[in-house]
Design an enzyme around this catalytic site. Structure first.
Site, PDB file in Angstrom:
ATOM      1  N   LYS A 178       1.529  -1.630  -2.037  1.00 33.70           N
ATOM      2  CA  LYS A 178       2.233  -2.863  -1.641  1.00 33.70           C
ATOM      3  C   LYS A 178       1.944  -4.001  -2.614  1.00 33.70           C
ATOM      4  CE  LYS A 178       2.408  -1.689   3.262  1.00 33.70           C
ATOM      5  NZ  LYS A 178       1.978  -2.009   4.634  1.00 33.70           N
ATOM      6  N   SER A 202       3.849  -2.657   9.953  1.00 35.57           N
ATOM      7  CA  SER A 202       3.282  -3.616   9.001  1.00 35.57           C
ATOM      8  C   SER A 202       4.208  -4.792   8.705  1.00 35.57           C
ATOM      9  CB  SER A 202       2.922  -2.912   7.685  1.00 35.57           C
ATOM     10  OG  SER A 202       4.074  -2.383   7.076  1.00 35.57           O
TER      11      SER A 202
END
Length: 777
Positions: A727, A684
């Site tokens: 996140k 990611s």
């Protein structure tokens, strides 16, 4: 030793040795032996008896018999059928065979008498001290006196005969002739001319025989005691039965009758009742065998305690269930919604399929307590089975009854303890089950959790099918990676994600603090903790997805407050944001806030960890060199591949960004992620590293208030990622105003609360060109 040689008939004995002084008889059937006996009777009734080394040999030669034997006197011959003669002899003196004269028609040998080496007096110092010889005589007599009554084969008059013997040599020979010896041991005594050595061997043998008899009597006493006890119990039981019959007392029943009555009243399938009746008959037939009776009794009691057709009533009040779930847990809307849907279906269909819910999330997020609240909301019995570390299939299916200490598996035991066939059963930590050579535990769980199979679940101990179709199974796991796909396919996965600081503050104030106050004996008016203090605890004293560490910190405050109240006699203590450090010490964690200014080659990325979300600051430096790529910061293989993919993409679009063709051959690129002691991996950070590299190569600054996450491809496409809520939460805590996410993750924004998204601009992108337009100044 004398030199006189005698010529005597000889008989080779099989498995027998005659000692001097021994009166014994033996049977002879070989023609040679019978001929030798008859010849001896014609001469002076003297015969030489020696042992045969190999008892199986029919015609032994000189090398097949022992050289040392005994000269004996024949006292009686009795003729028996089948050409067998029984000979009674008295052993007289030891003798050694000098040579064999001939072996036909009978054995005849020249023998020399062996005199005893009578050095016992010198060995024990009898000449200097006569008491030594007397001590040896008395010691041997005492041993024999102890042994004689223990051997029923010996006459009691033998003790008187032994008492009259005053000569040590004669006493040793007489005792040796009256104790059980193997023919090898007896031959060893016969061949020993030294009286003292024979004395030592006879004493050792007597002591061994006495010990053997003691052990034998002890074993027999234990066996007799056990048999007597069983016999006594049997007689008393029969007497009790007769007394009951005479008195007409019907109130007292035997165990078998009680089992039969309970079996008749039991609500269970016909197969179960048939098995029960069969085992009760077996129990009646084994009443005299306590060991088997105990095994059968335990099995019958287990069958009677199982809730075969005993089902609890389903509570269908949706309003009550909603109220209970809201009381016990803050947030967790998905879980609550799924439970209420289940209740609605039950209310309409009267039954409905029982779902298998799998709650997946980080530690400390309340997965186990959700199941407990769910049981309270449904008013179902609650059974918790911890599967962490279970690797034996028998833990699930049970042990077969043929094994010692067999017992039902955990599923059957849980049903028995619940008392109904439709409880809520929590299978905790299903992702931590392991396998070994004893069987596949996951396969056993597959049968338990498969709605098509679990109506006929077969426990190895119970041996009859158990219906699990009405059990409401709830499982918990920290990760889905270790759960096999076939098992995961049978469960409805509900993710229990990380809590925000606001959610942690509500949970602490409404649930955790009252619980800790009760646990530490404090009243609410004695200790108050402000909301700002709890918020600071969640932010700066814990770093987790759940609230377990936060609860421990509250417990630490309660302990110190309790001590302070007792020592200072204060009526109340108030914990605020300002004095929090007095109770918890210095702050343990700080968040890396957004950079104050835009910089070249520095980009803020977003990462998911086991304790929630975090931010990663990726730094890139360009140096003169030979085109090498340096990666530091303890990066995993996947992250390194993302960096190389980003380099390849940048080189492919270098013309669009006005990068010289020889730039990558003449410069080294160093990519570093701080906190080098922490391992990092995952795809990611792909667009983050690519953005940082383009910024460093083109010397364009990156916006300080932007964070991003997404996987990159060689063609610059942005692929979706996981852990979006964690996140975004990390970005909000770091003061980030703009977050770039993959376009395909846009649908996940619907499940994220407005509390997290408030104040942030979230921009979905599908290509690196869009990322660069937003991030670069």
């Amino acid at each position: 030793m004398t030199n006189e040689v005698n010529s005597l008939p000889m008989v080779a004995l099989r498995g027998m040795v005659v000692l001097p002084g021994m009166v014994t008889h033996f049977d002879v059937s070989r023609e040679k032996s019978i001929e030798a006996i008859e010849q001896a009777m014609q001469e002076n009734q003297k015969i030489f008896l020696t042992a045969q080394k190999d008892i199986e040999k029919e015609n032994p030669g000189m090398n097949d018999i022992c050289a040392v034997g005994c000269i004996a006197s024949i006292k009686q011959i009795v003729k028996l059928p089948k050409k067998i003669s029984r000979i009674l002899v008295t052993g007289e003196t030891r003798a050694r065979m000098d040579c064999m004269e001939y072996d036909e028609p009978y054995l005849r040998a020249n023998v020399v008498e062996v005199a005893d080496i009578d050095n016992a007096e010198e060995a024990v110092g009898a000449k200097e001290n006569p008491l030594n010889m007397e001590a040896m005589l008395r010691g041997l007599k005492d041993l024999f006196r102890e042994y004689l009554p223990r051997n029923p084969k010996l006459s009691k008059d033998l003790a008187l005969q032994m008492e009259e013997i005053k000569d040590l040599r004669r006493l040793v020979d007489e005792i040796a002739a009256n104790i059980p010896l193997s023919w090898e041991n007896a031959q060893e005594l016969l061949e020993e001319p030294d009286v003292l050595k024979r004395y030592d061997k006879v004493v050792g043998r007597l002591v061994s025989e006495i010990q053997i008899i003691n052990i034998k009597e002890e074993i027999q006493a234990k066996v007799k005691e056990r048999v007597d006890k069983n016999q006594r119990e049997y007689i008393l039981r029969e007497e009790m039965k007769i007394i009951r019959e005479e008195l007409g007392d019907d109130n007292t029943m035997s165990d078998a009758d009680e089992f039969q009555e309970a079996a008749d009243k039991l609500k269970a399938p016909a197969e179960v009742k048939e098995k029960l009746n069969k085992e009760i008959k077996r129990f009646k037939n084994t009443m005299g065998n306590p060991a088997e009776t105990g095994v059968v009794r335990t099995y019958i009691e287990t069958l009677l305690e199982m809730p075969w057709d005993n089902a609890g009533r389903d509570h269908k009040d949706i309003a009550y269930a909603k109220r209970v779930l809201d009381e016990d847990h803050y947030g967790l809307e998905k879980v609550k919604e799924r439970v209420l849907e289940f209740l609605a279906v039950r209310a309409l269909t009267k039954k409905g399929d029982t779902p298998i819910l799998c709650l997946v999330g980080p530690p400390g997020t309340g997965k186990t307590s959700i199941a407990k609240s769910l049981a309270r909301a449904l008013k179902k019995p609650y059974v918790r089975i911890s599967l962490g570390g279970v690797r034996d299939e028998a833990e699930i299916r049970g042990h077969r009854r043929t094994y010692v200490g067999a017992m039902p598996g955990r599923i059957a035991t849980g049903l028995k303890s619940a008392g109904v066939k439709n409880p809520l059963m929590l299978l905790d930590e299903i992702d931590k089950v392991s396998n070994d050579y004893k069987g596949d535990t996951f396969s056993a769980l597959l049968e338990v959790l498969d709605s098509e199979q679990n109506s006929k679940f077969r426990d190895h101990y119970i041996e009859v099918p158990v219906d699990l179709s009405e059990v409401l199974f709830v499982t918990t796991a920290n990760t889905l990676q270790t759960i096999p796909r076939p098992l995961l396919d049978r469960m409805e996965v509900i993710e229990v994600s990380s809590y925000t600081e606001n959610e942690k503050m509500h949970i602490a104030m409404e649930h955790l603090l009252p619980k800790q106050l009760r646990r530490h004996g404090l009243k609410p008016e004695q200790l108050t903790v402000s909301r700002r203090a709890v918020w600071k605890m969640a932010r700066n004293y814990t770093k987790e997805a759940g609230v377990r560490q936060l609860e421990r910190k509250l417990g630490e405050i309660c302990r110190k407050a309790a001590r302070e109240i007792l020592e200072t006699k204060k009526p109340a203590i108030h914990v605020t944001e300002r004095n929090l450090h007095l109770y918890l010490g210095k702050e343990l964690y700080t968040y890396q806030m957004a950079n104050a200014s835009d910089e070249v080659g520095i980009v803020r990325g977003l990462a998911w960890t086991s304790v929630g979300g975090d931010t990663l600051q990726i730094e890139v430096n360009i140096m003169p060199g030979e085109g090498e790529i340096l990666l530091t910061g303890q990066l995993g293989d996947v992250m390194k591949e993302s960096a190389r993919t980003g380099i390849s993409y940048i080189r492919s679009v270098s013309a669009a960004h006005k990068i010289e063709e020889m730039f990558f051959k003449e410069h080294d690129i160093h990519i570093h992620i701080p906190e080098g002691a922490v391992p990092k991996d995952g795809p990611s950070a792909g667009i983050t590293m690519a953005t940082a590299m383009i910024s460093a190569v083109t010397e364009r600054r990156v916006r300080a208030d932007v964070a991003m996450t997404g996987e990159i491809t060689l063609r610059g496409r942005v692929l979706p990622i996981g852990g979006l809520k964690e996140k975004l939460l990390a970005a909000k805590n770091a003061g980030i105003r703009t977050v770039i996410i993959p376009q395909e993750n846009k649908v996940d924004l619907e499940d994220i609360s407005s509390e997290i998204k408030k104040g942030m601009e979230i921009l979905p992108v599908s290509h690196m060109d869009e990322v660069l337009k937003i991030a670069l100044v």
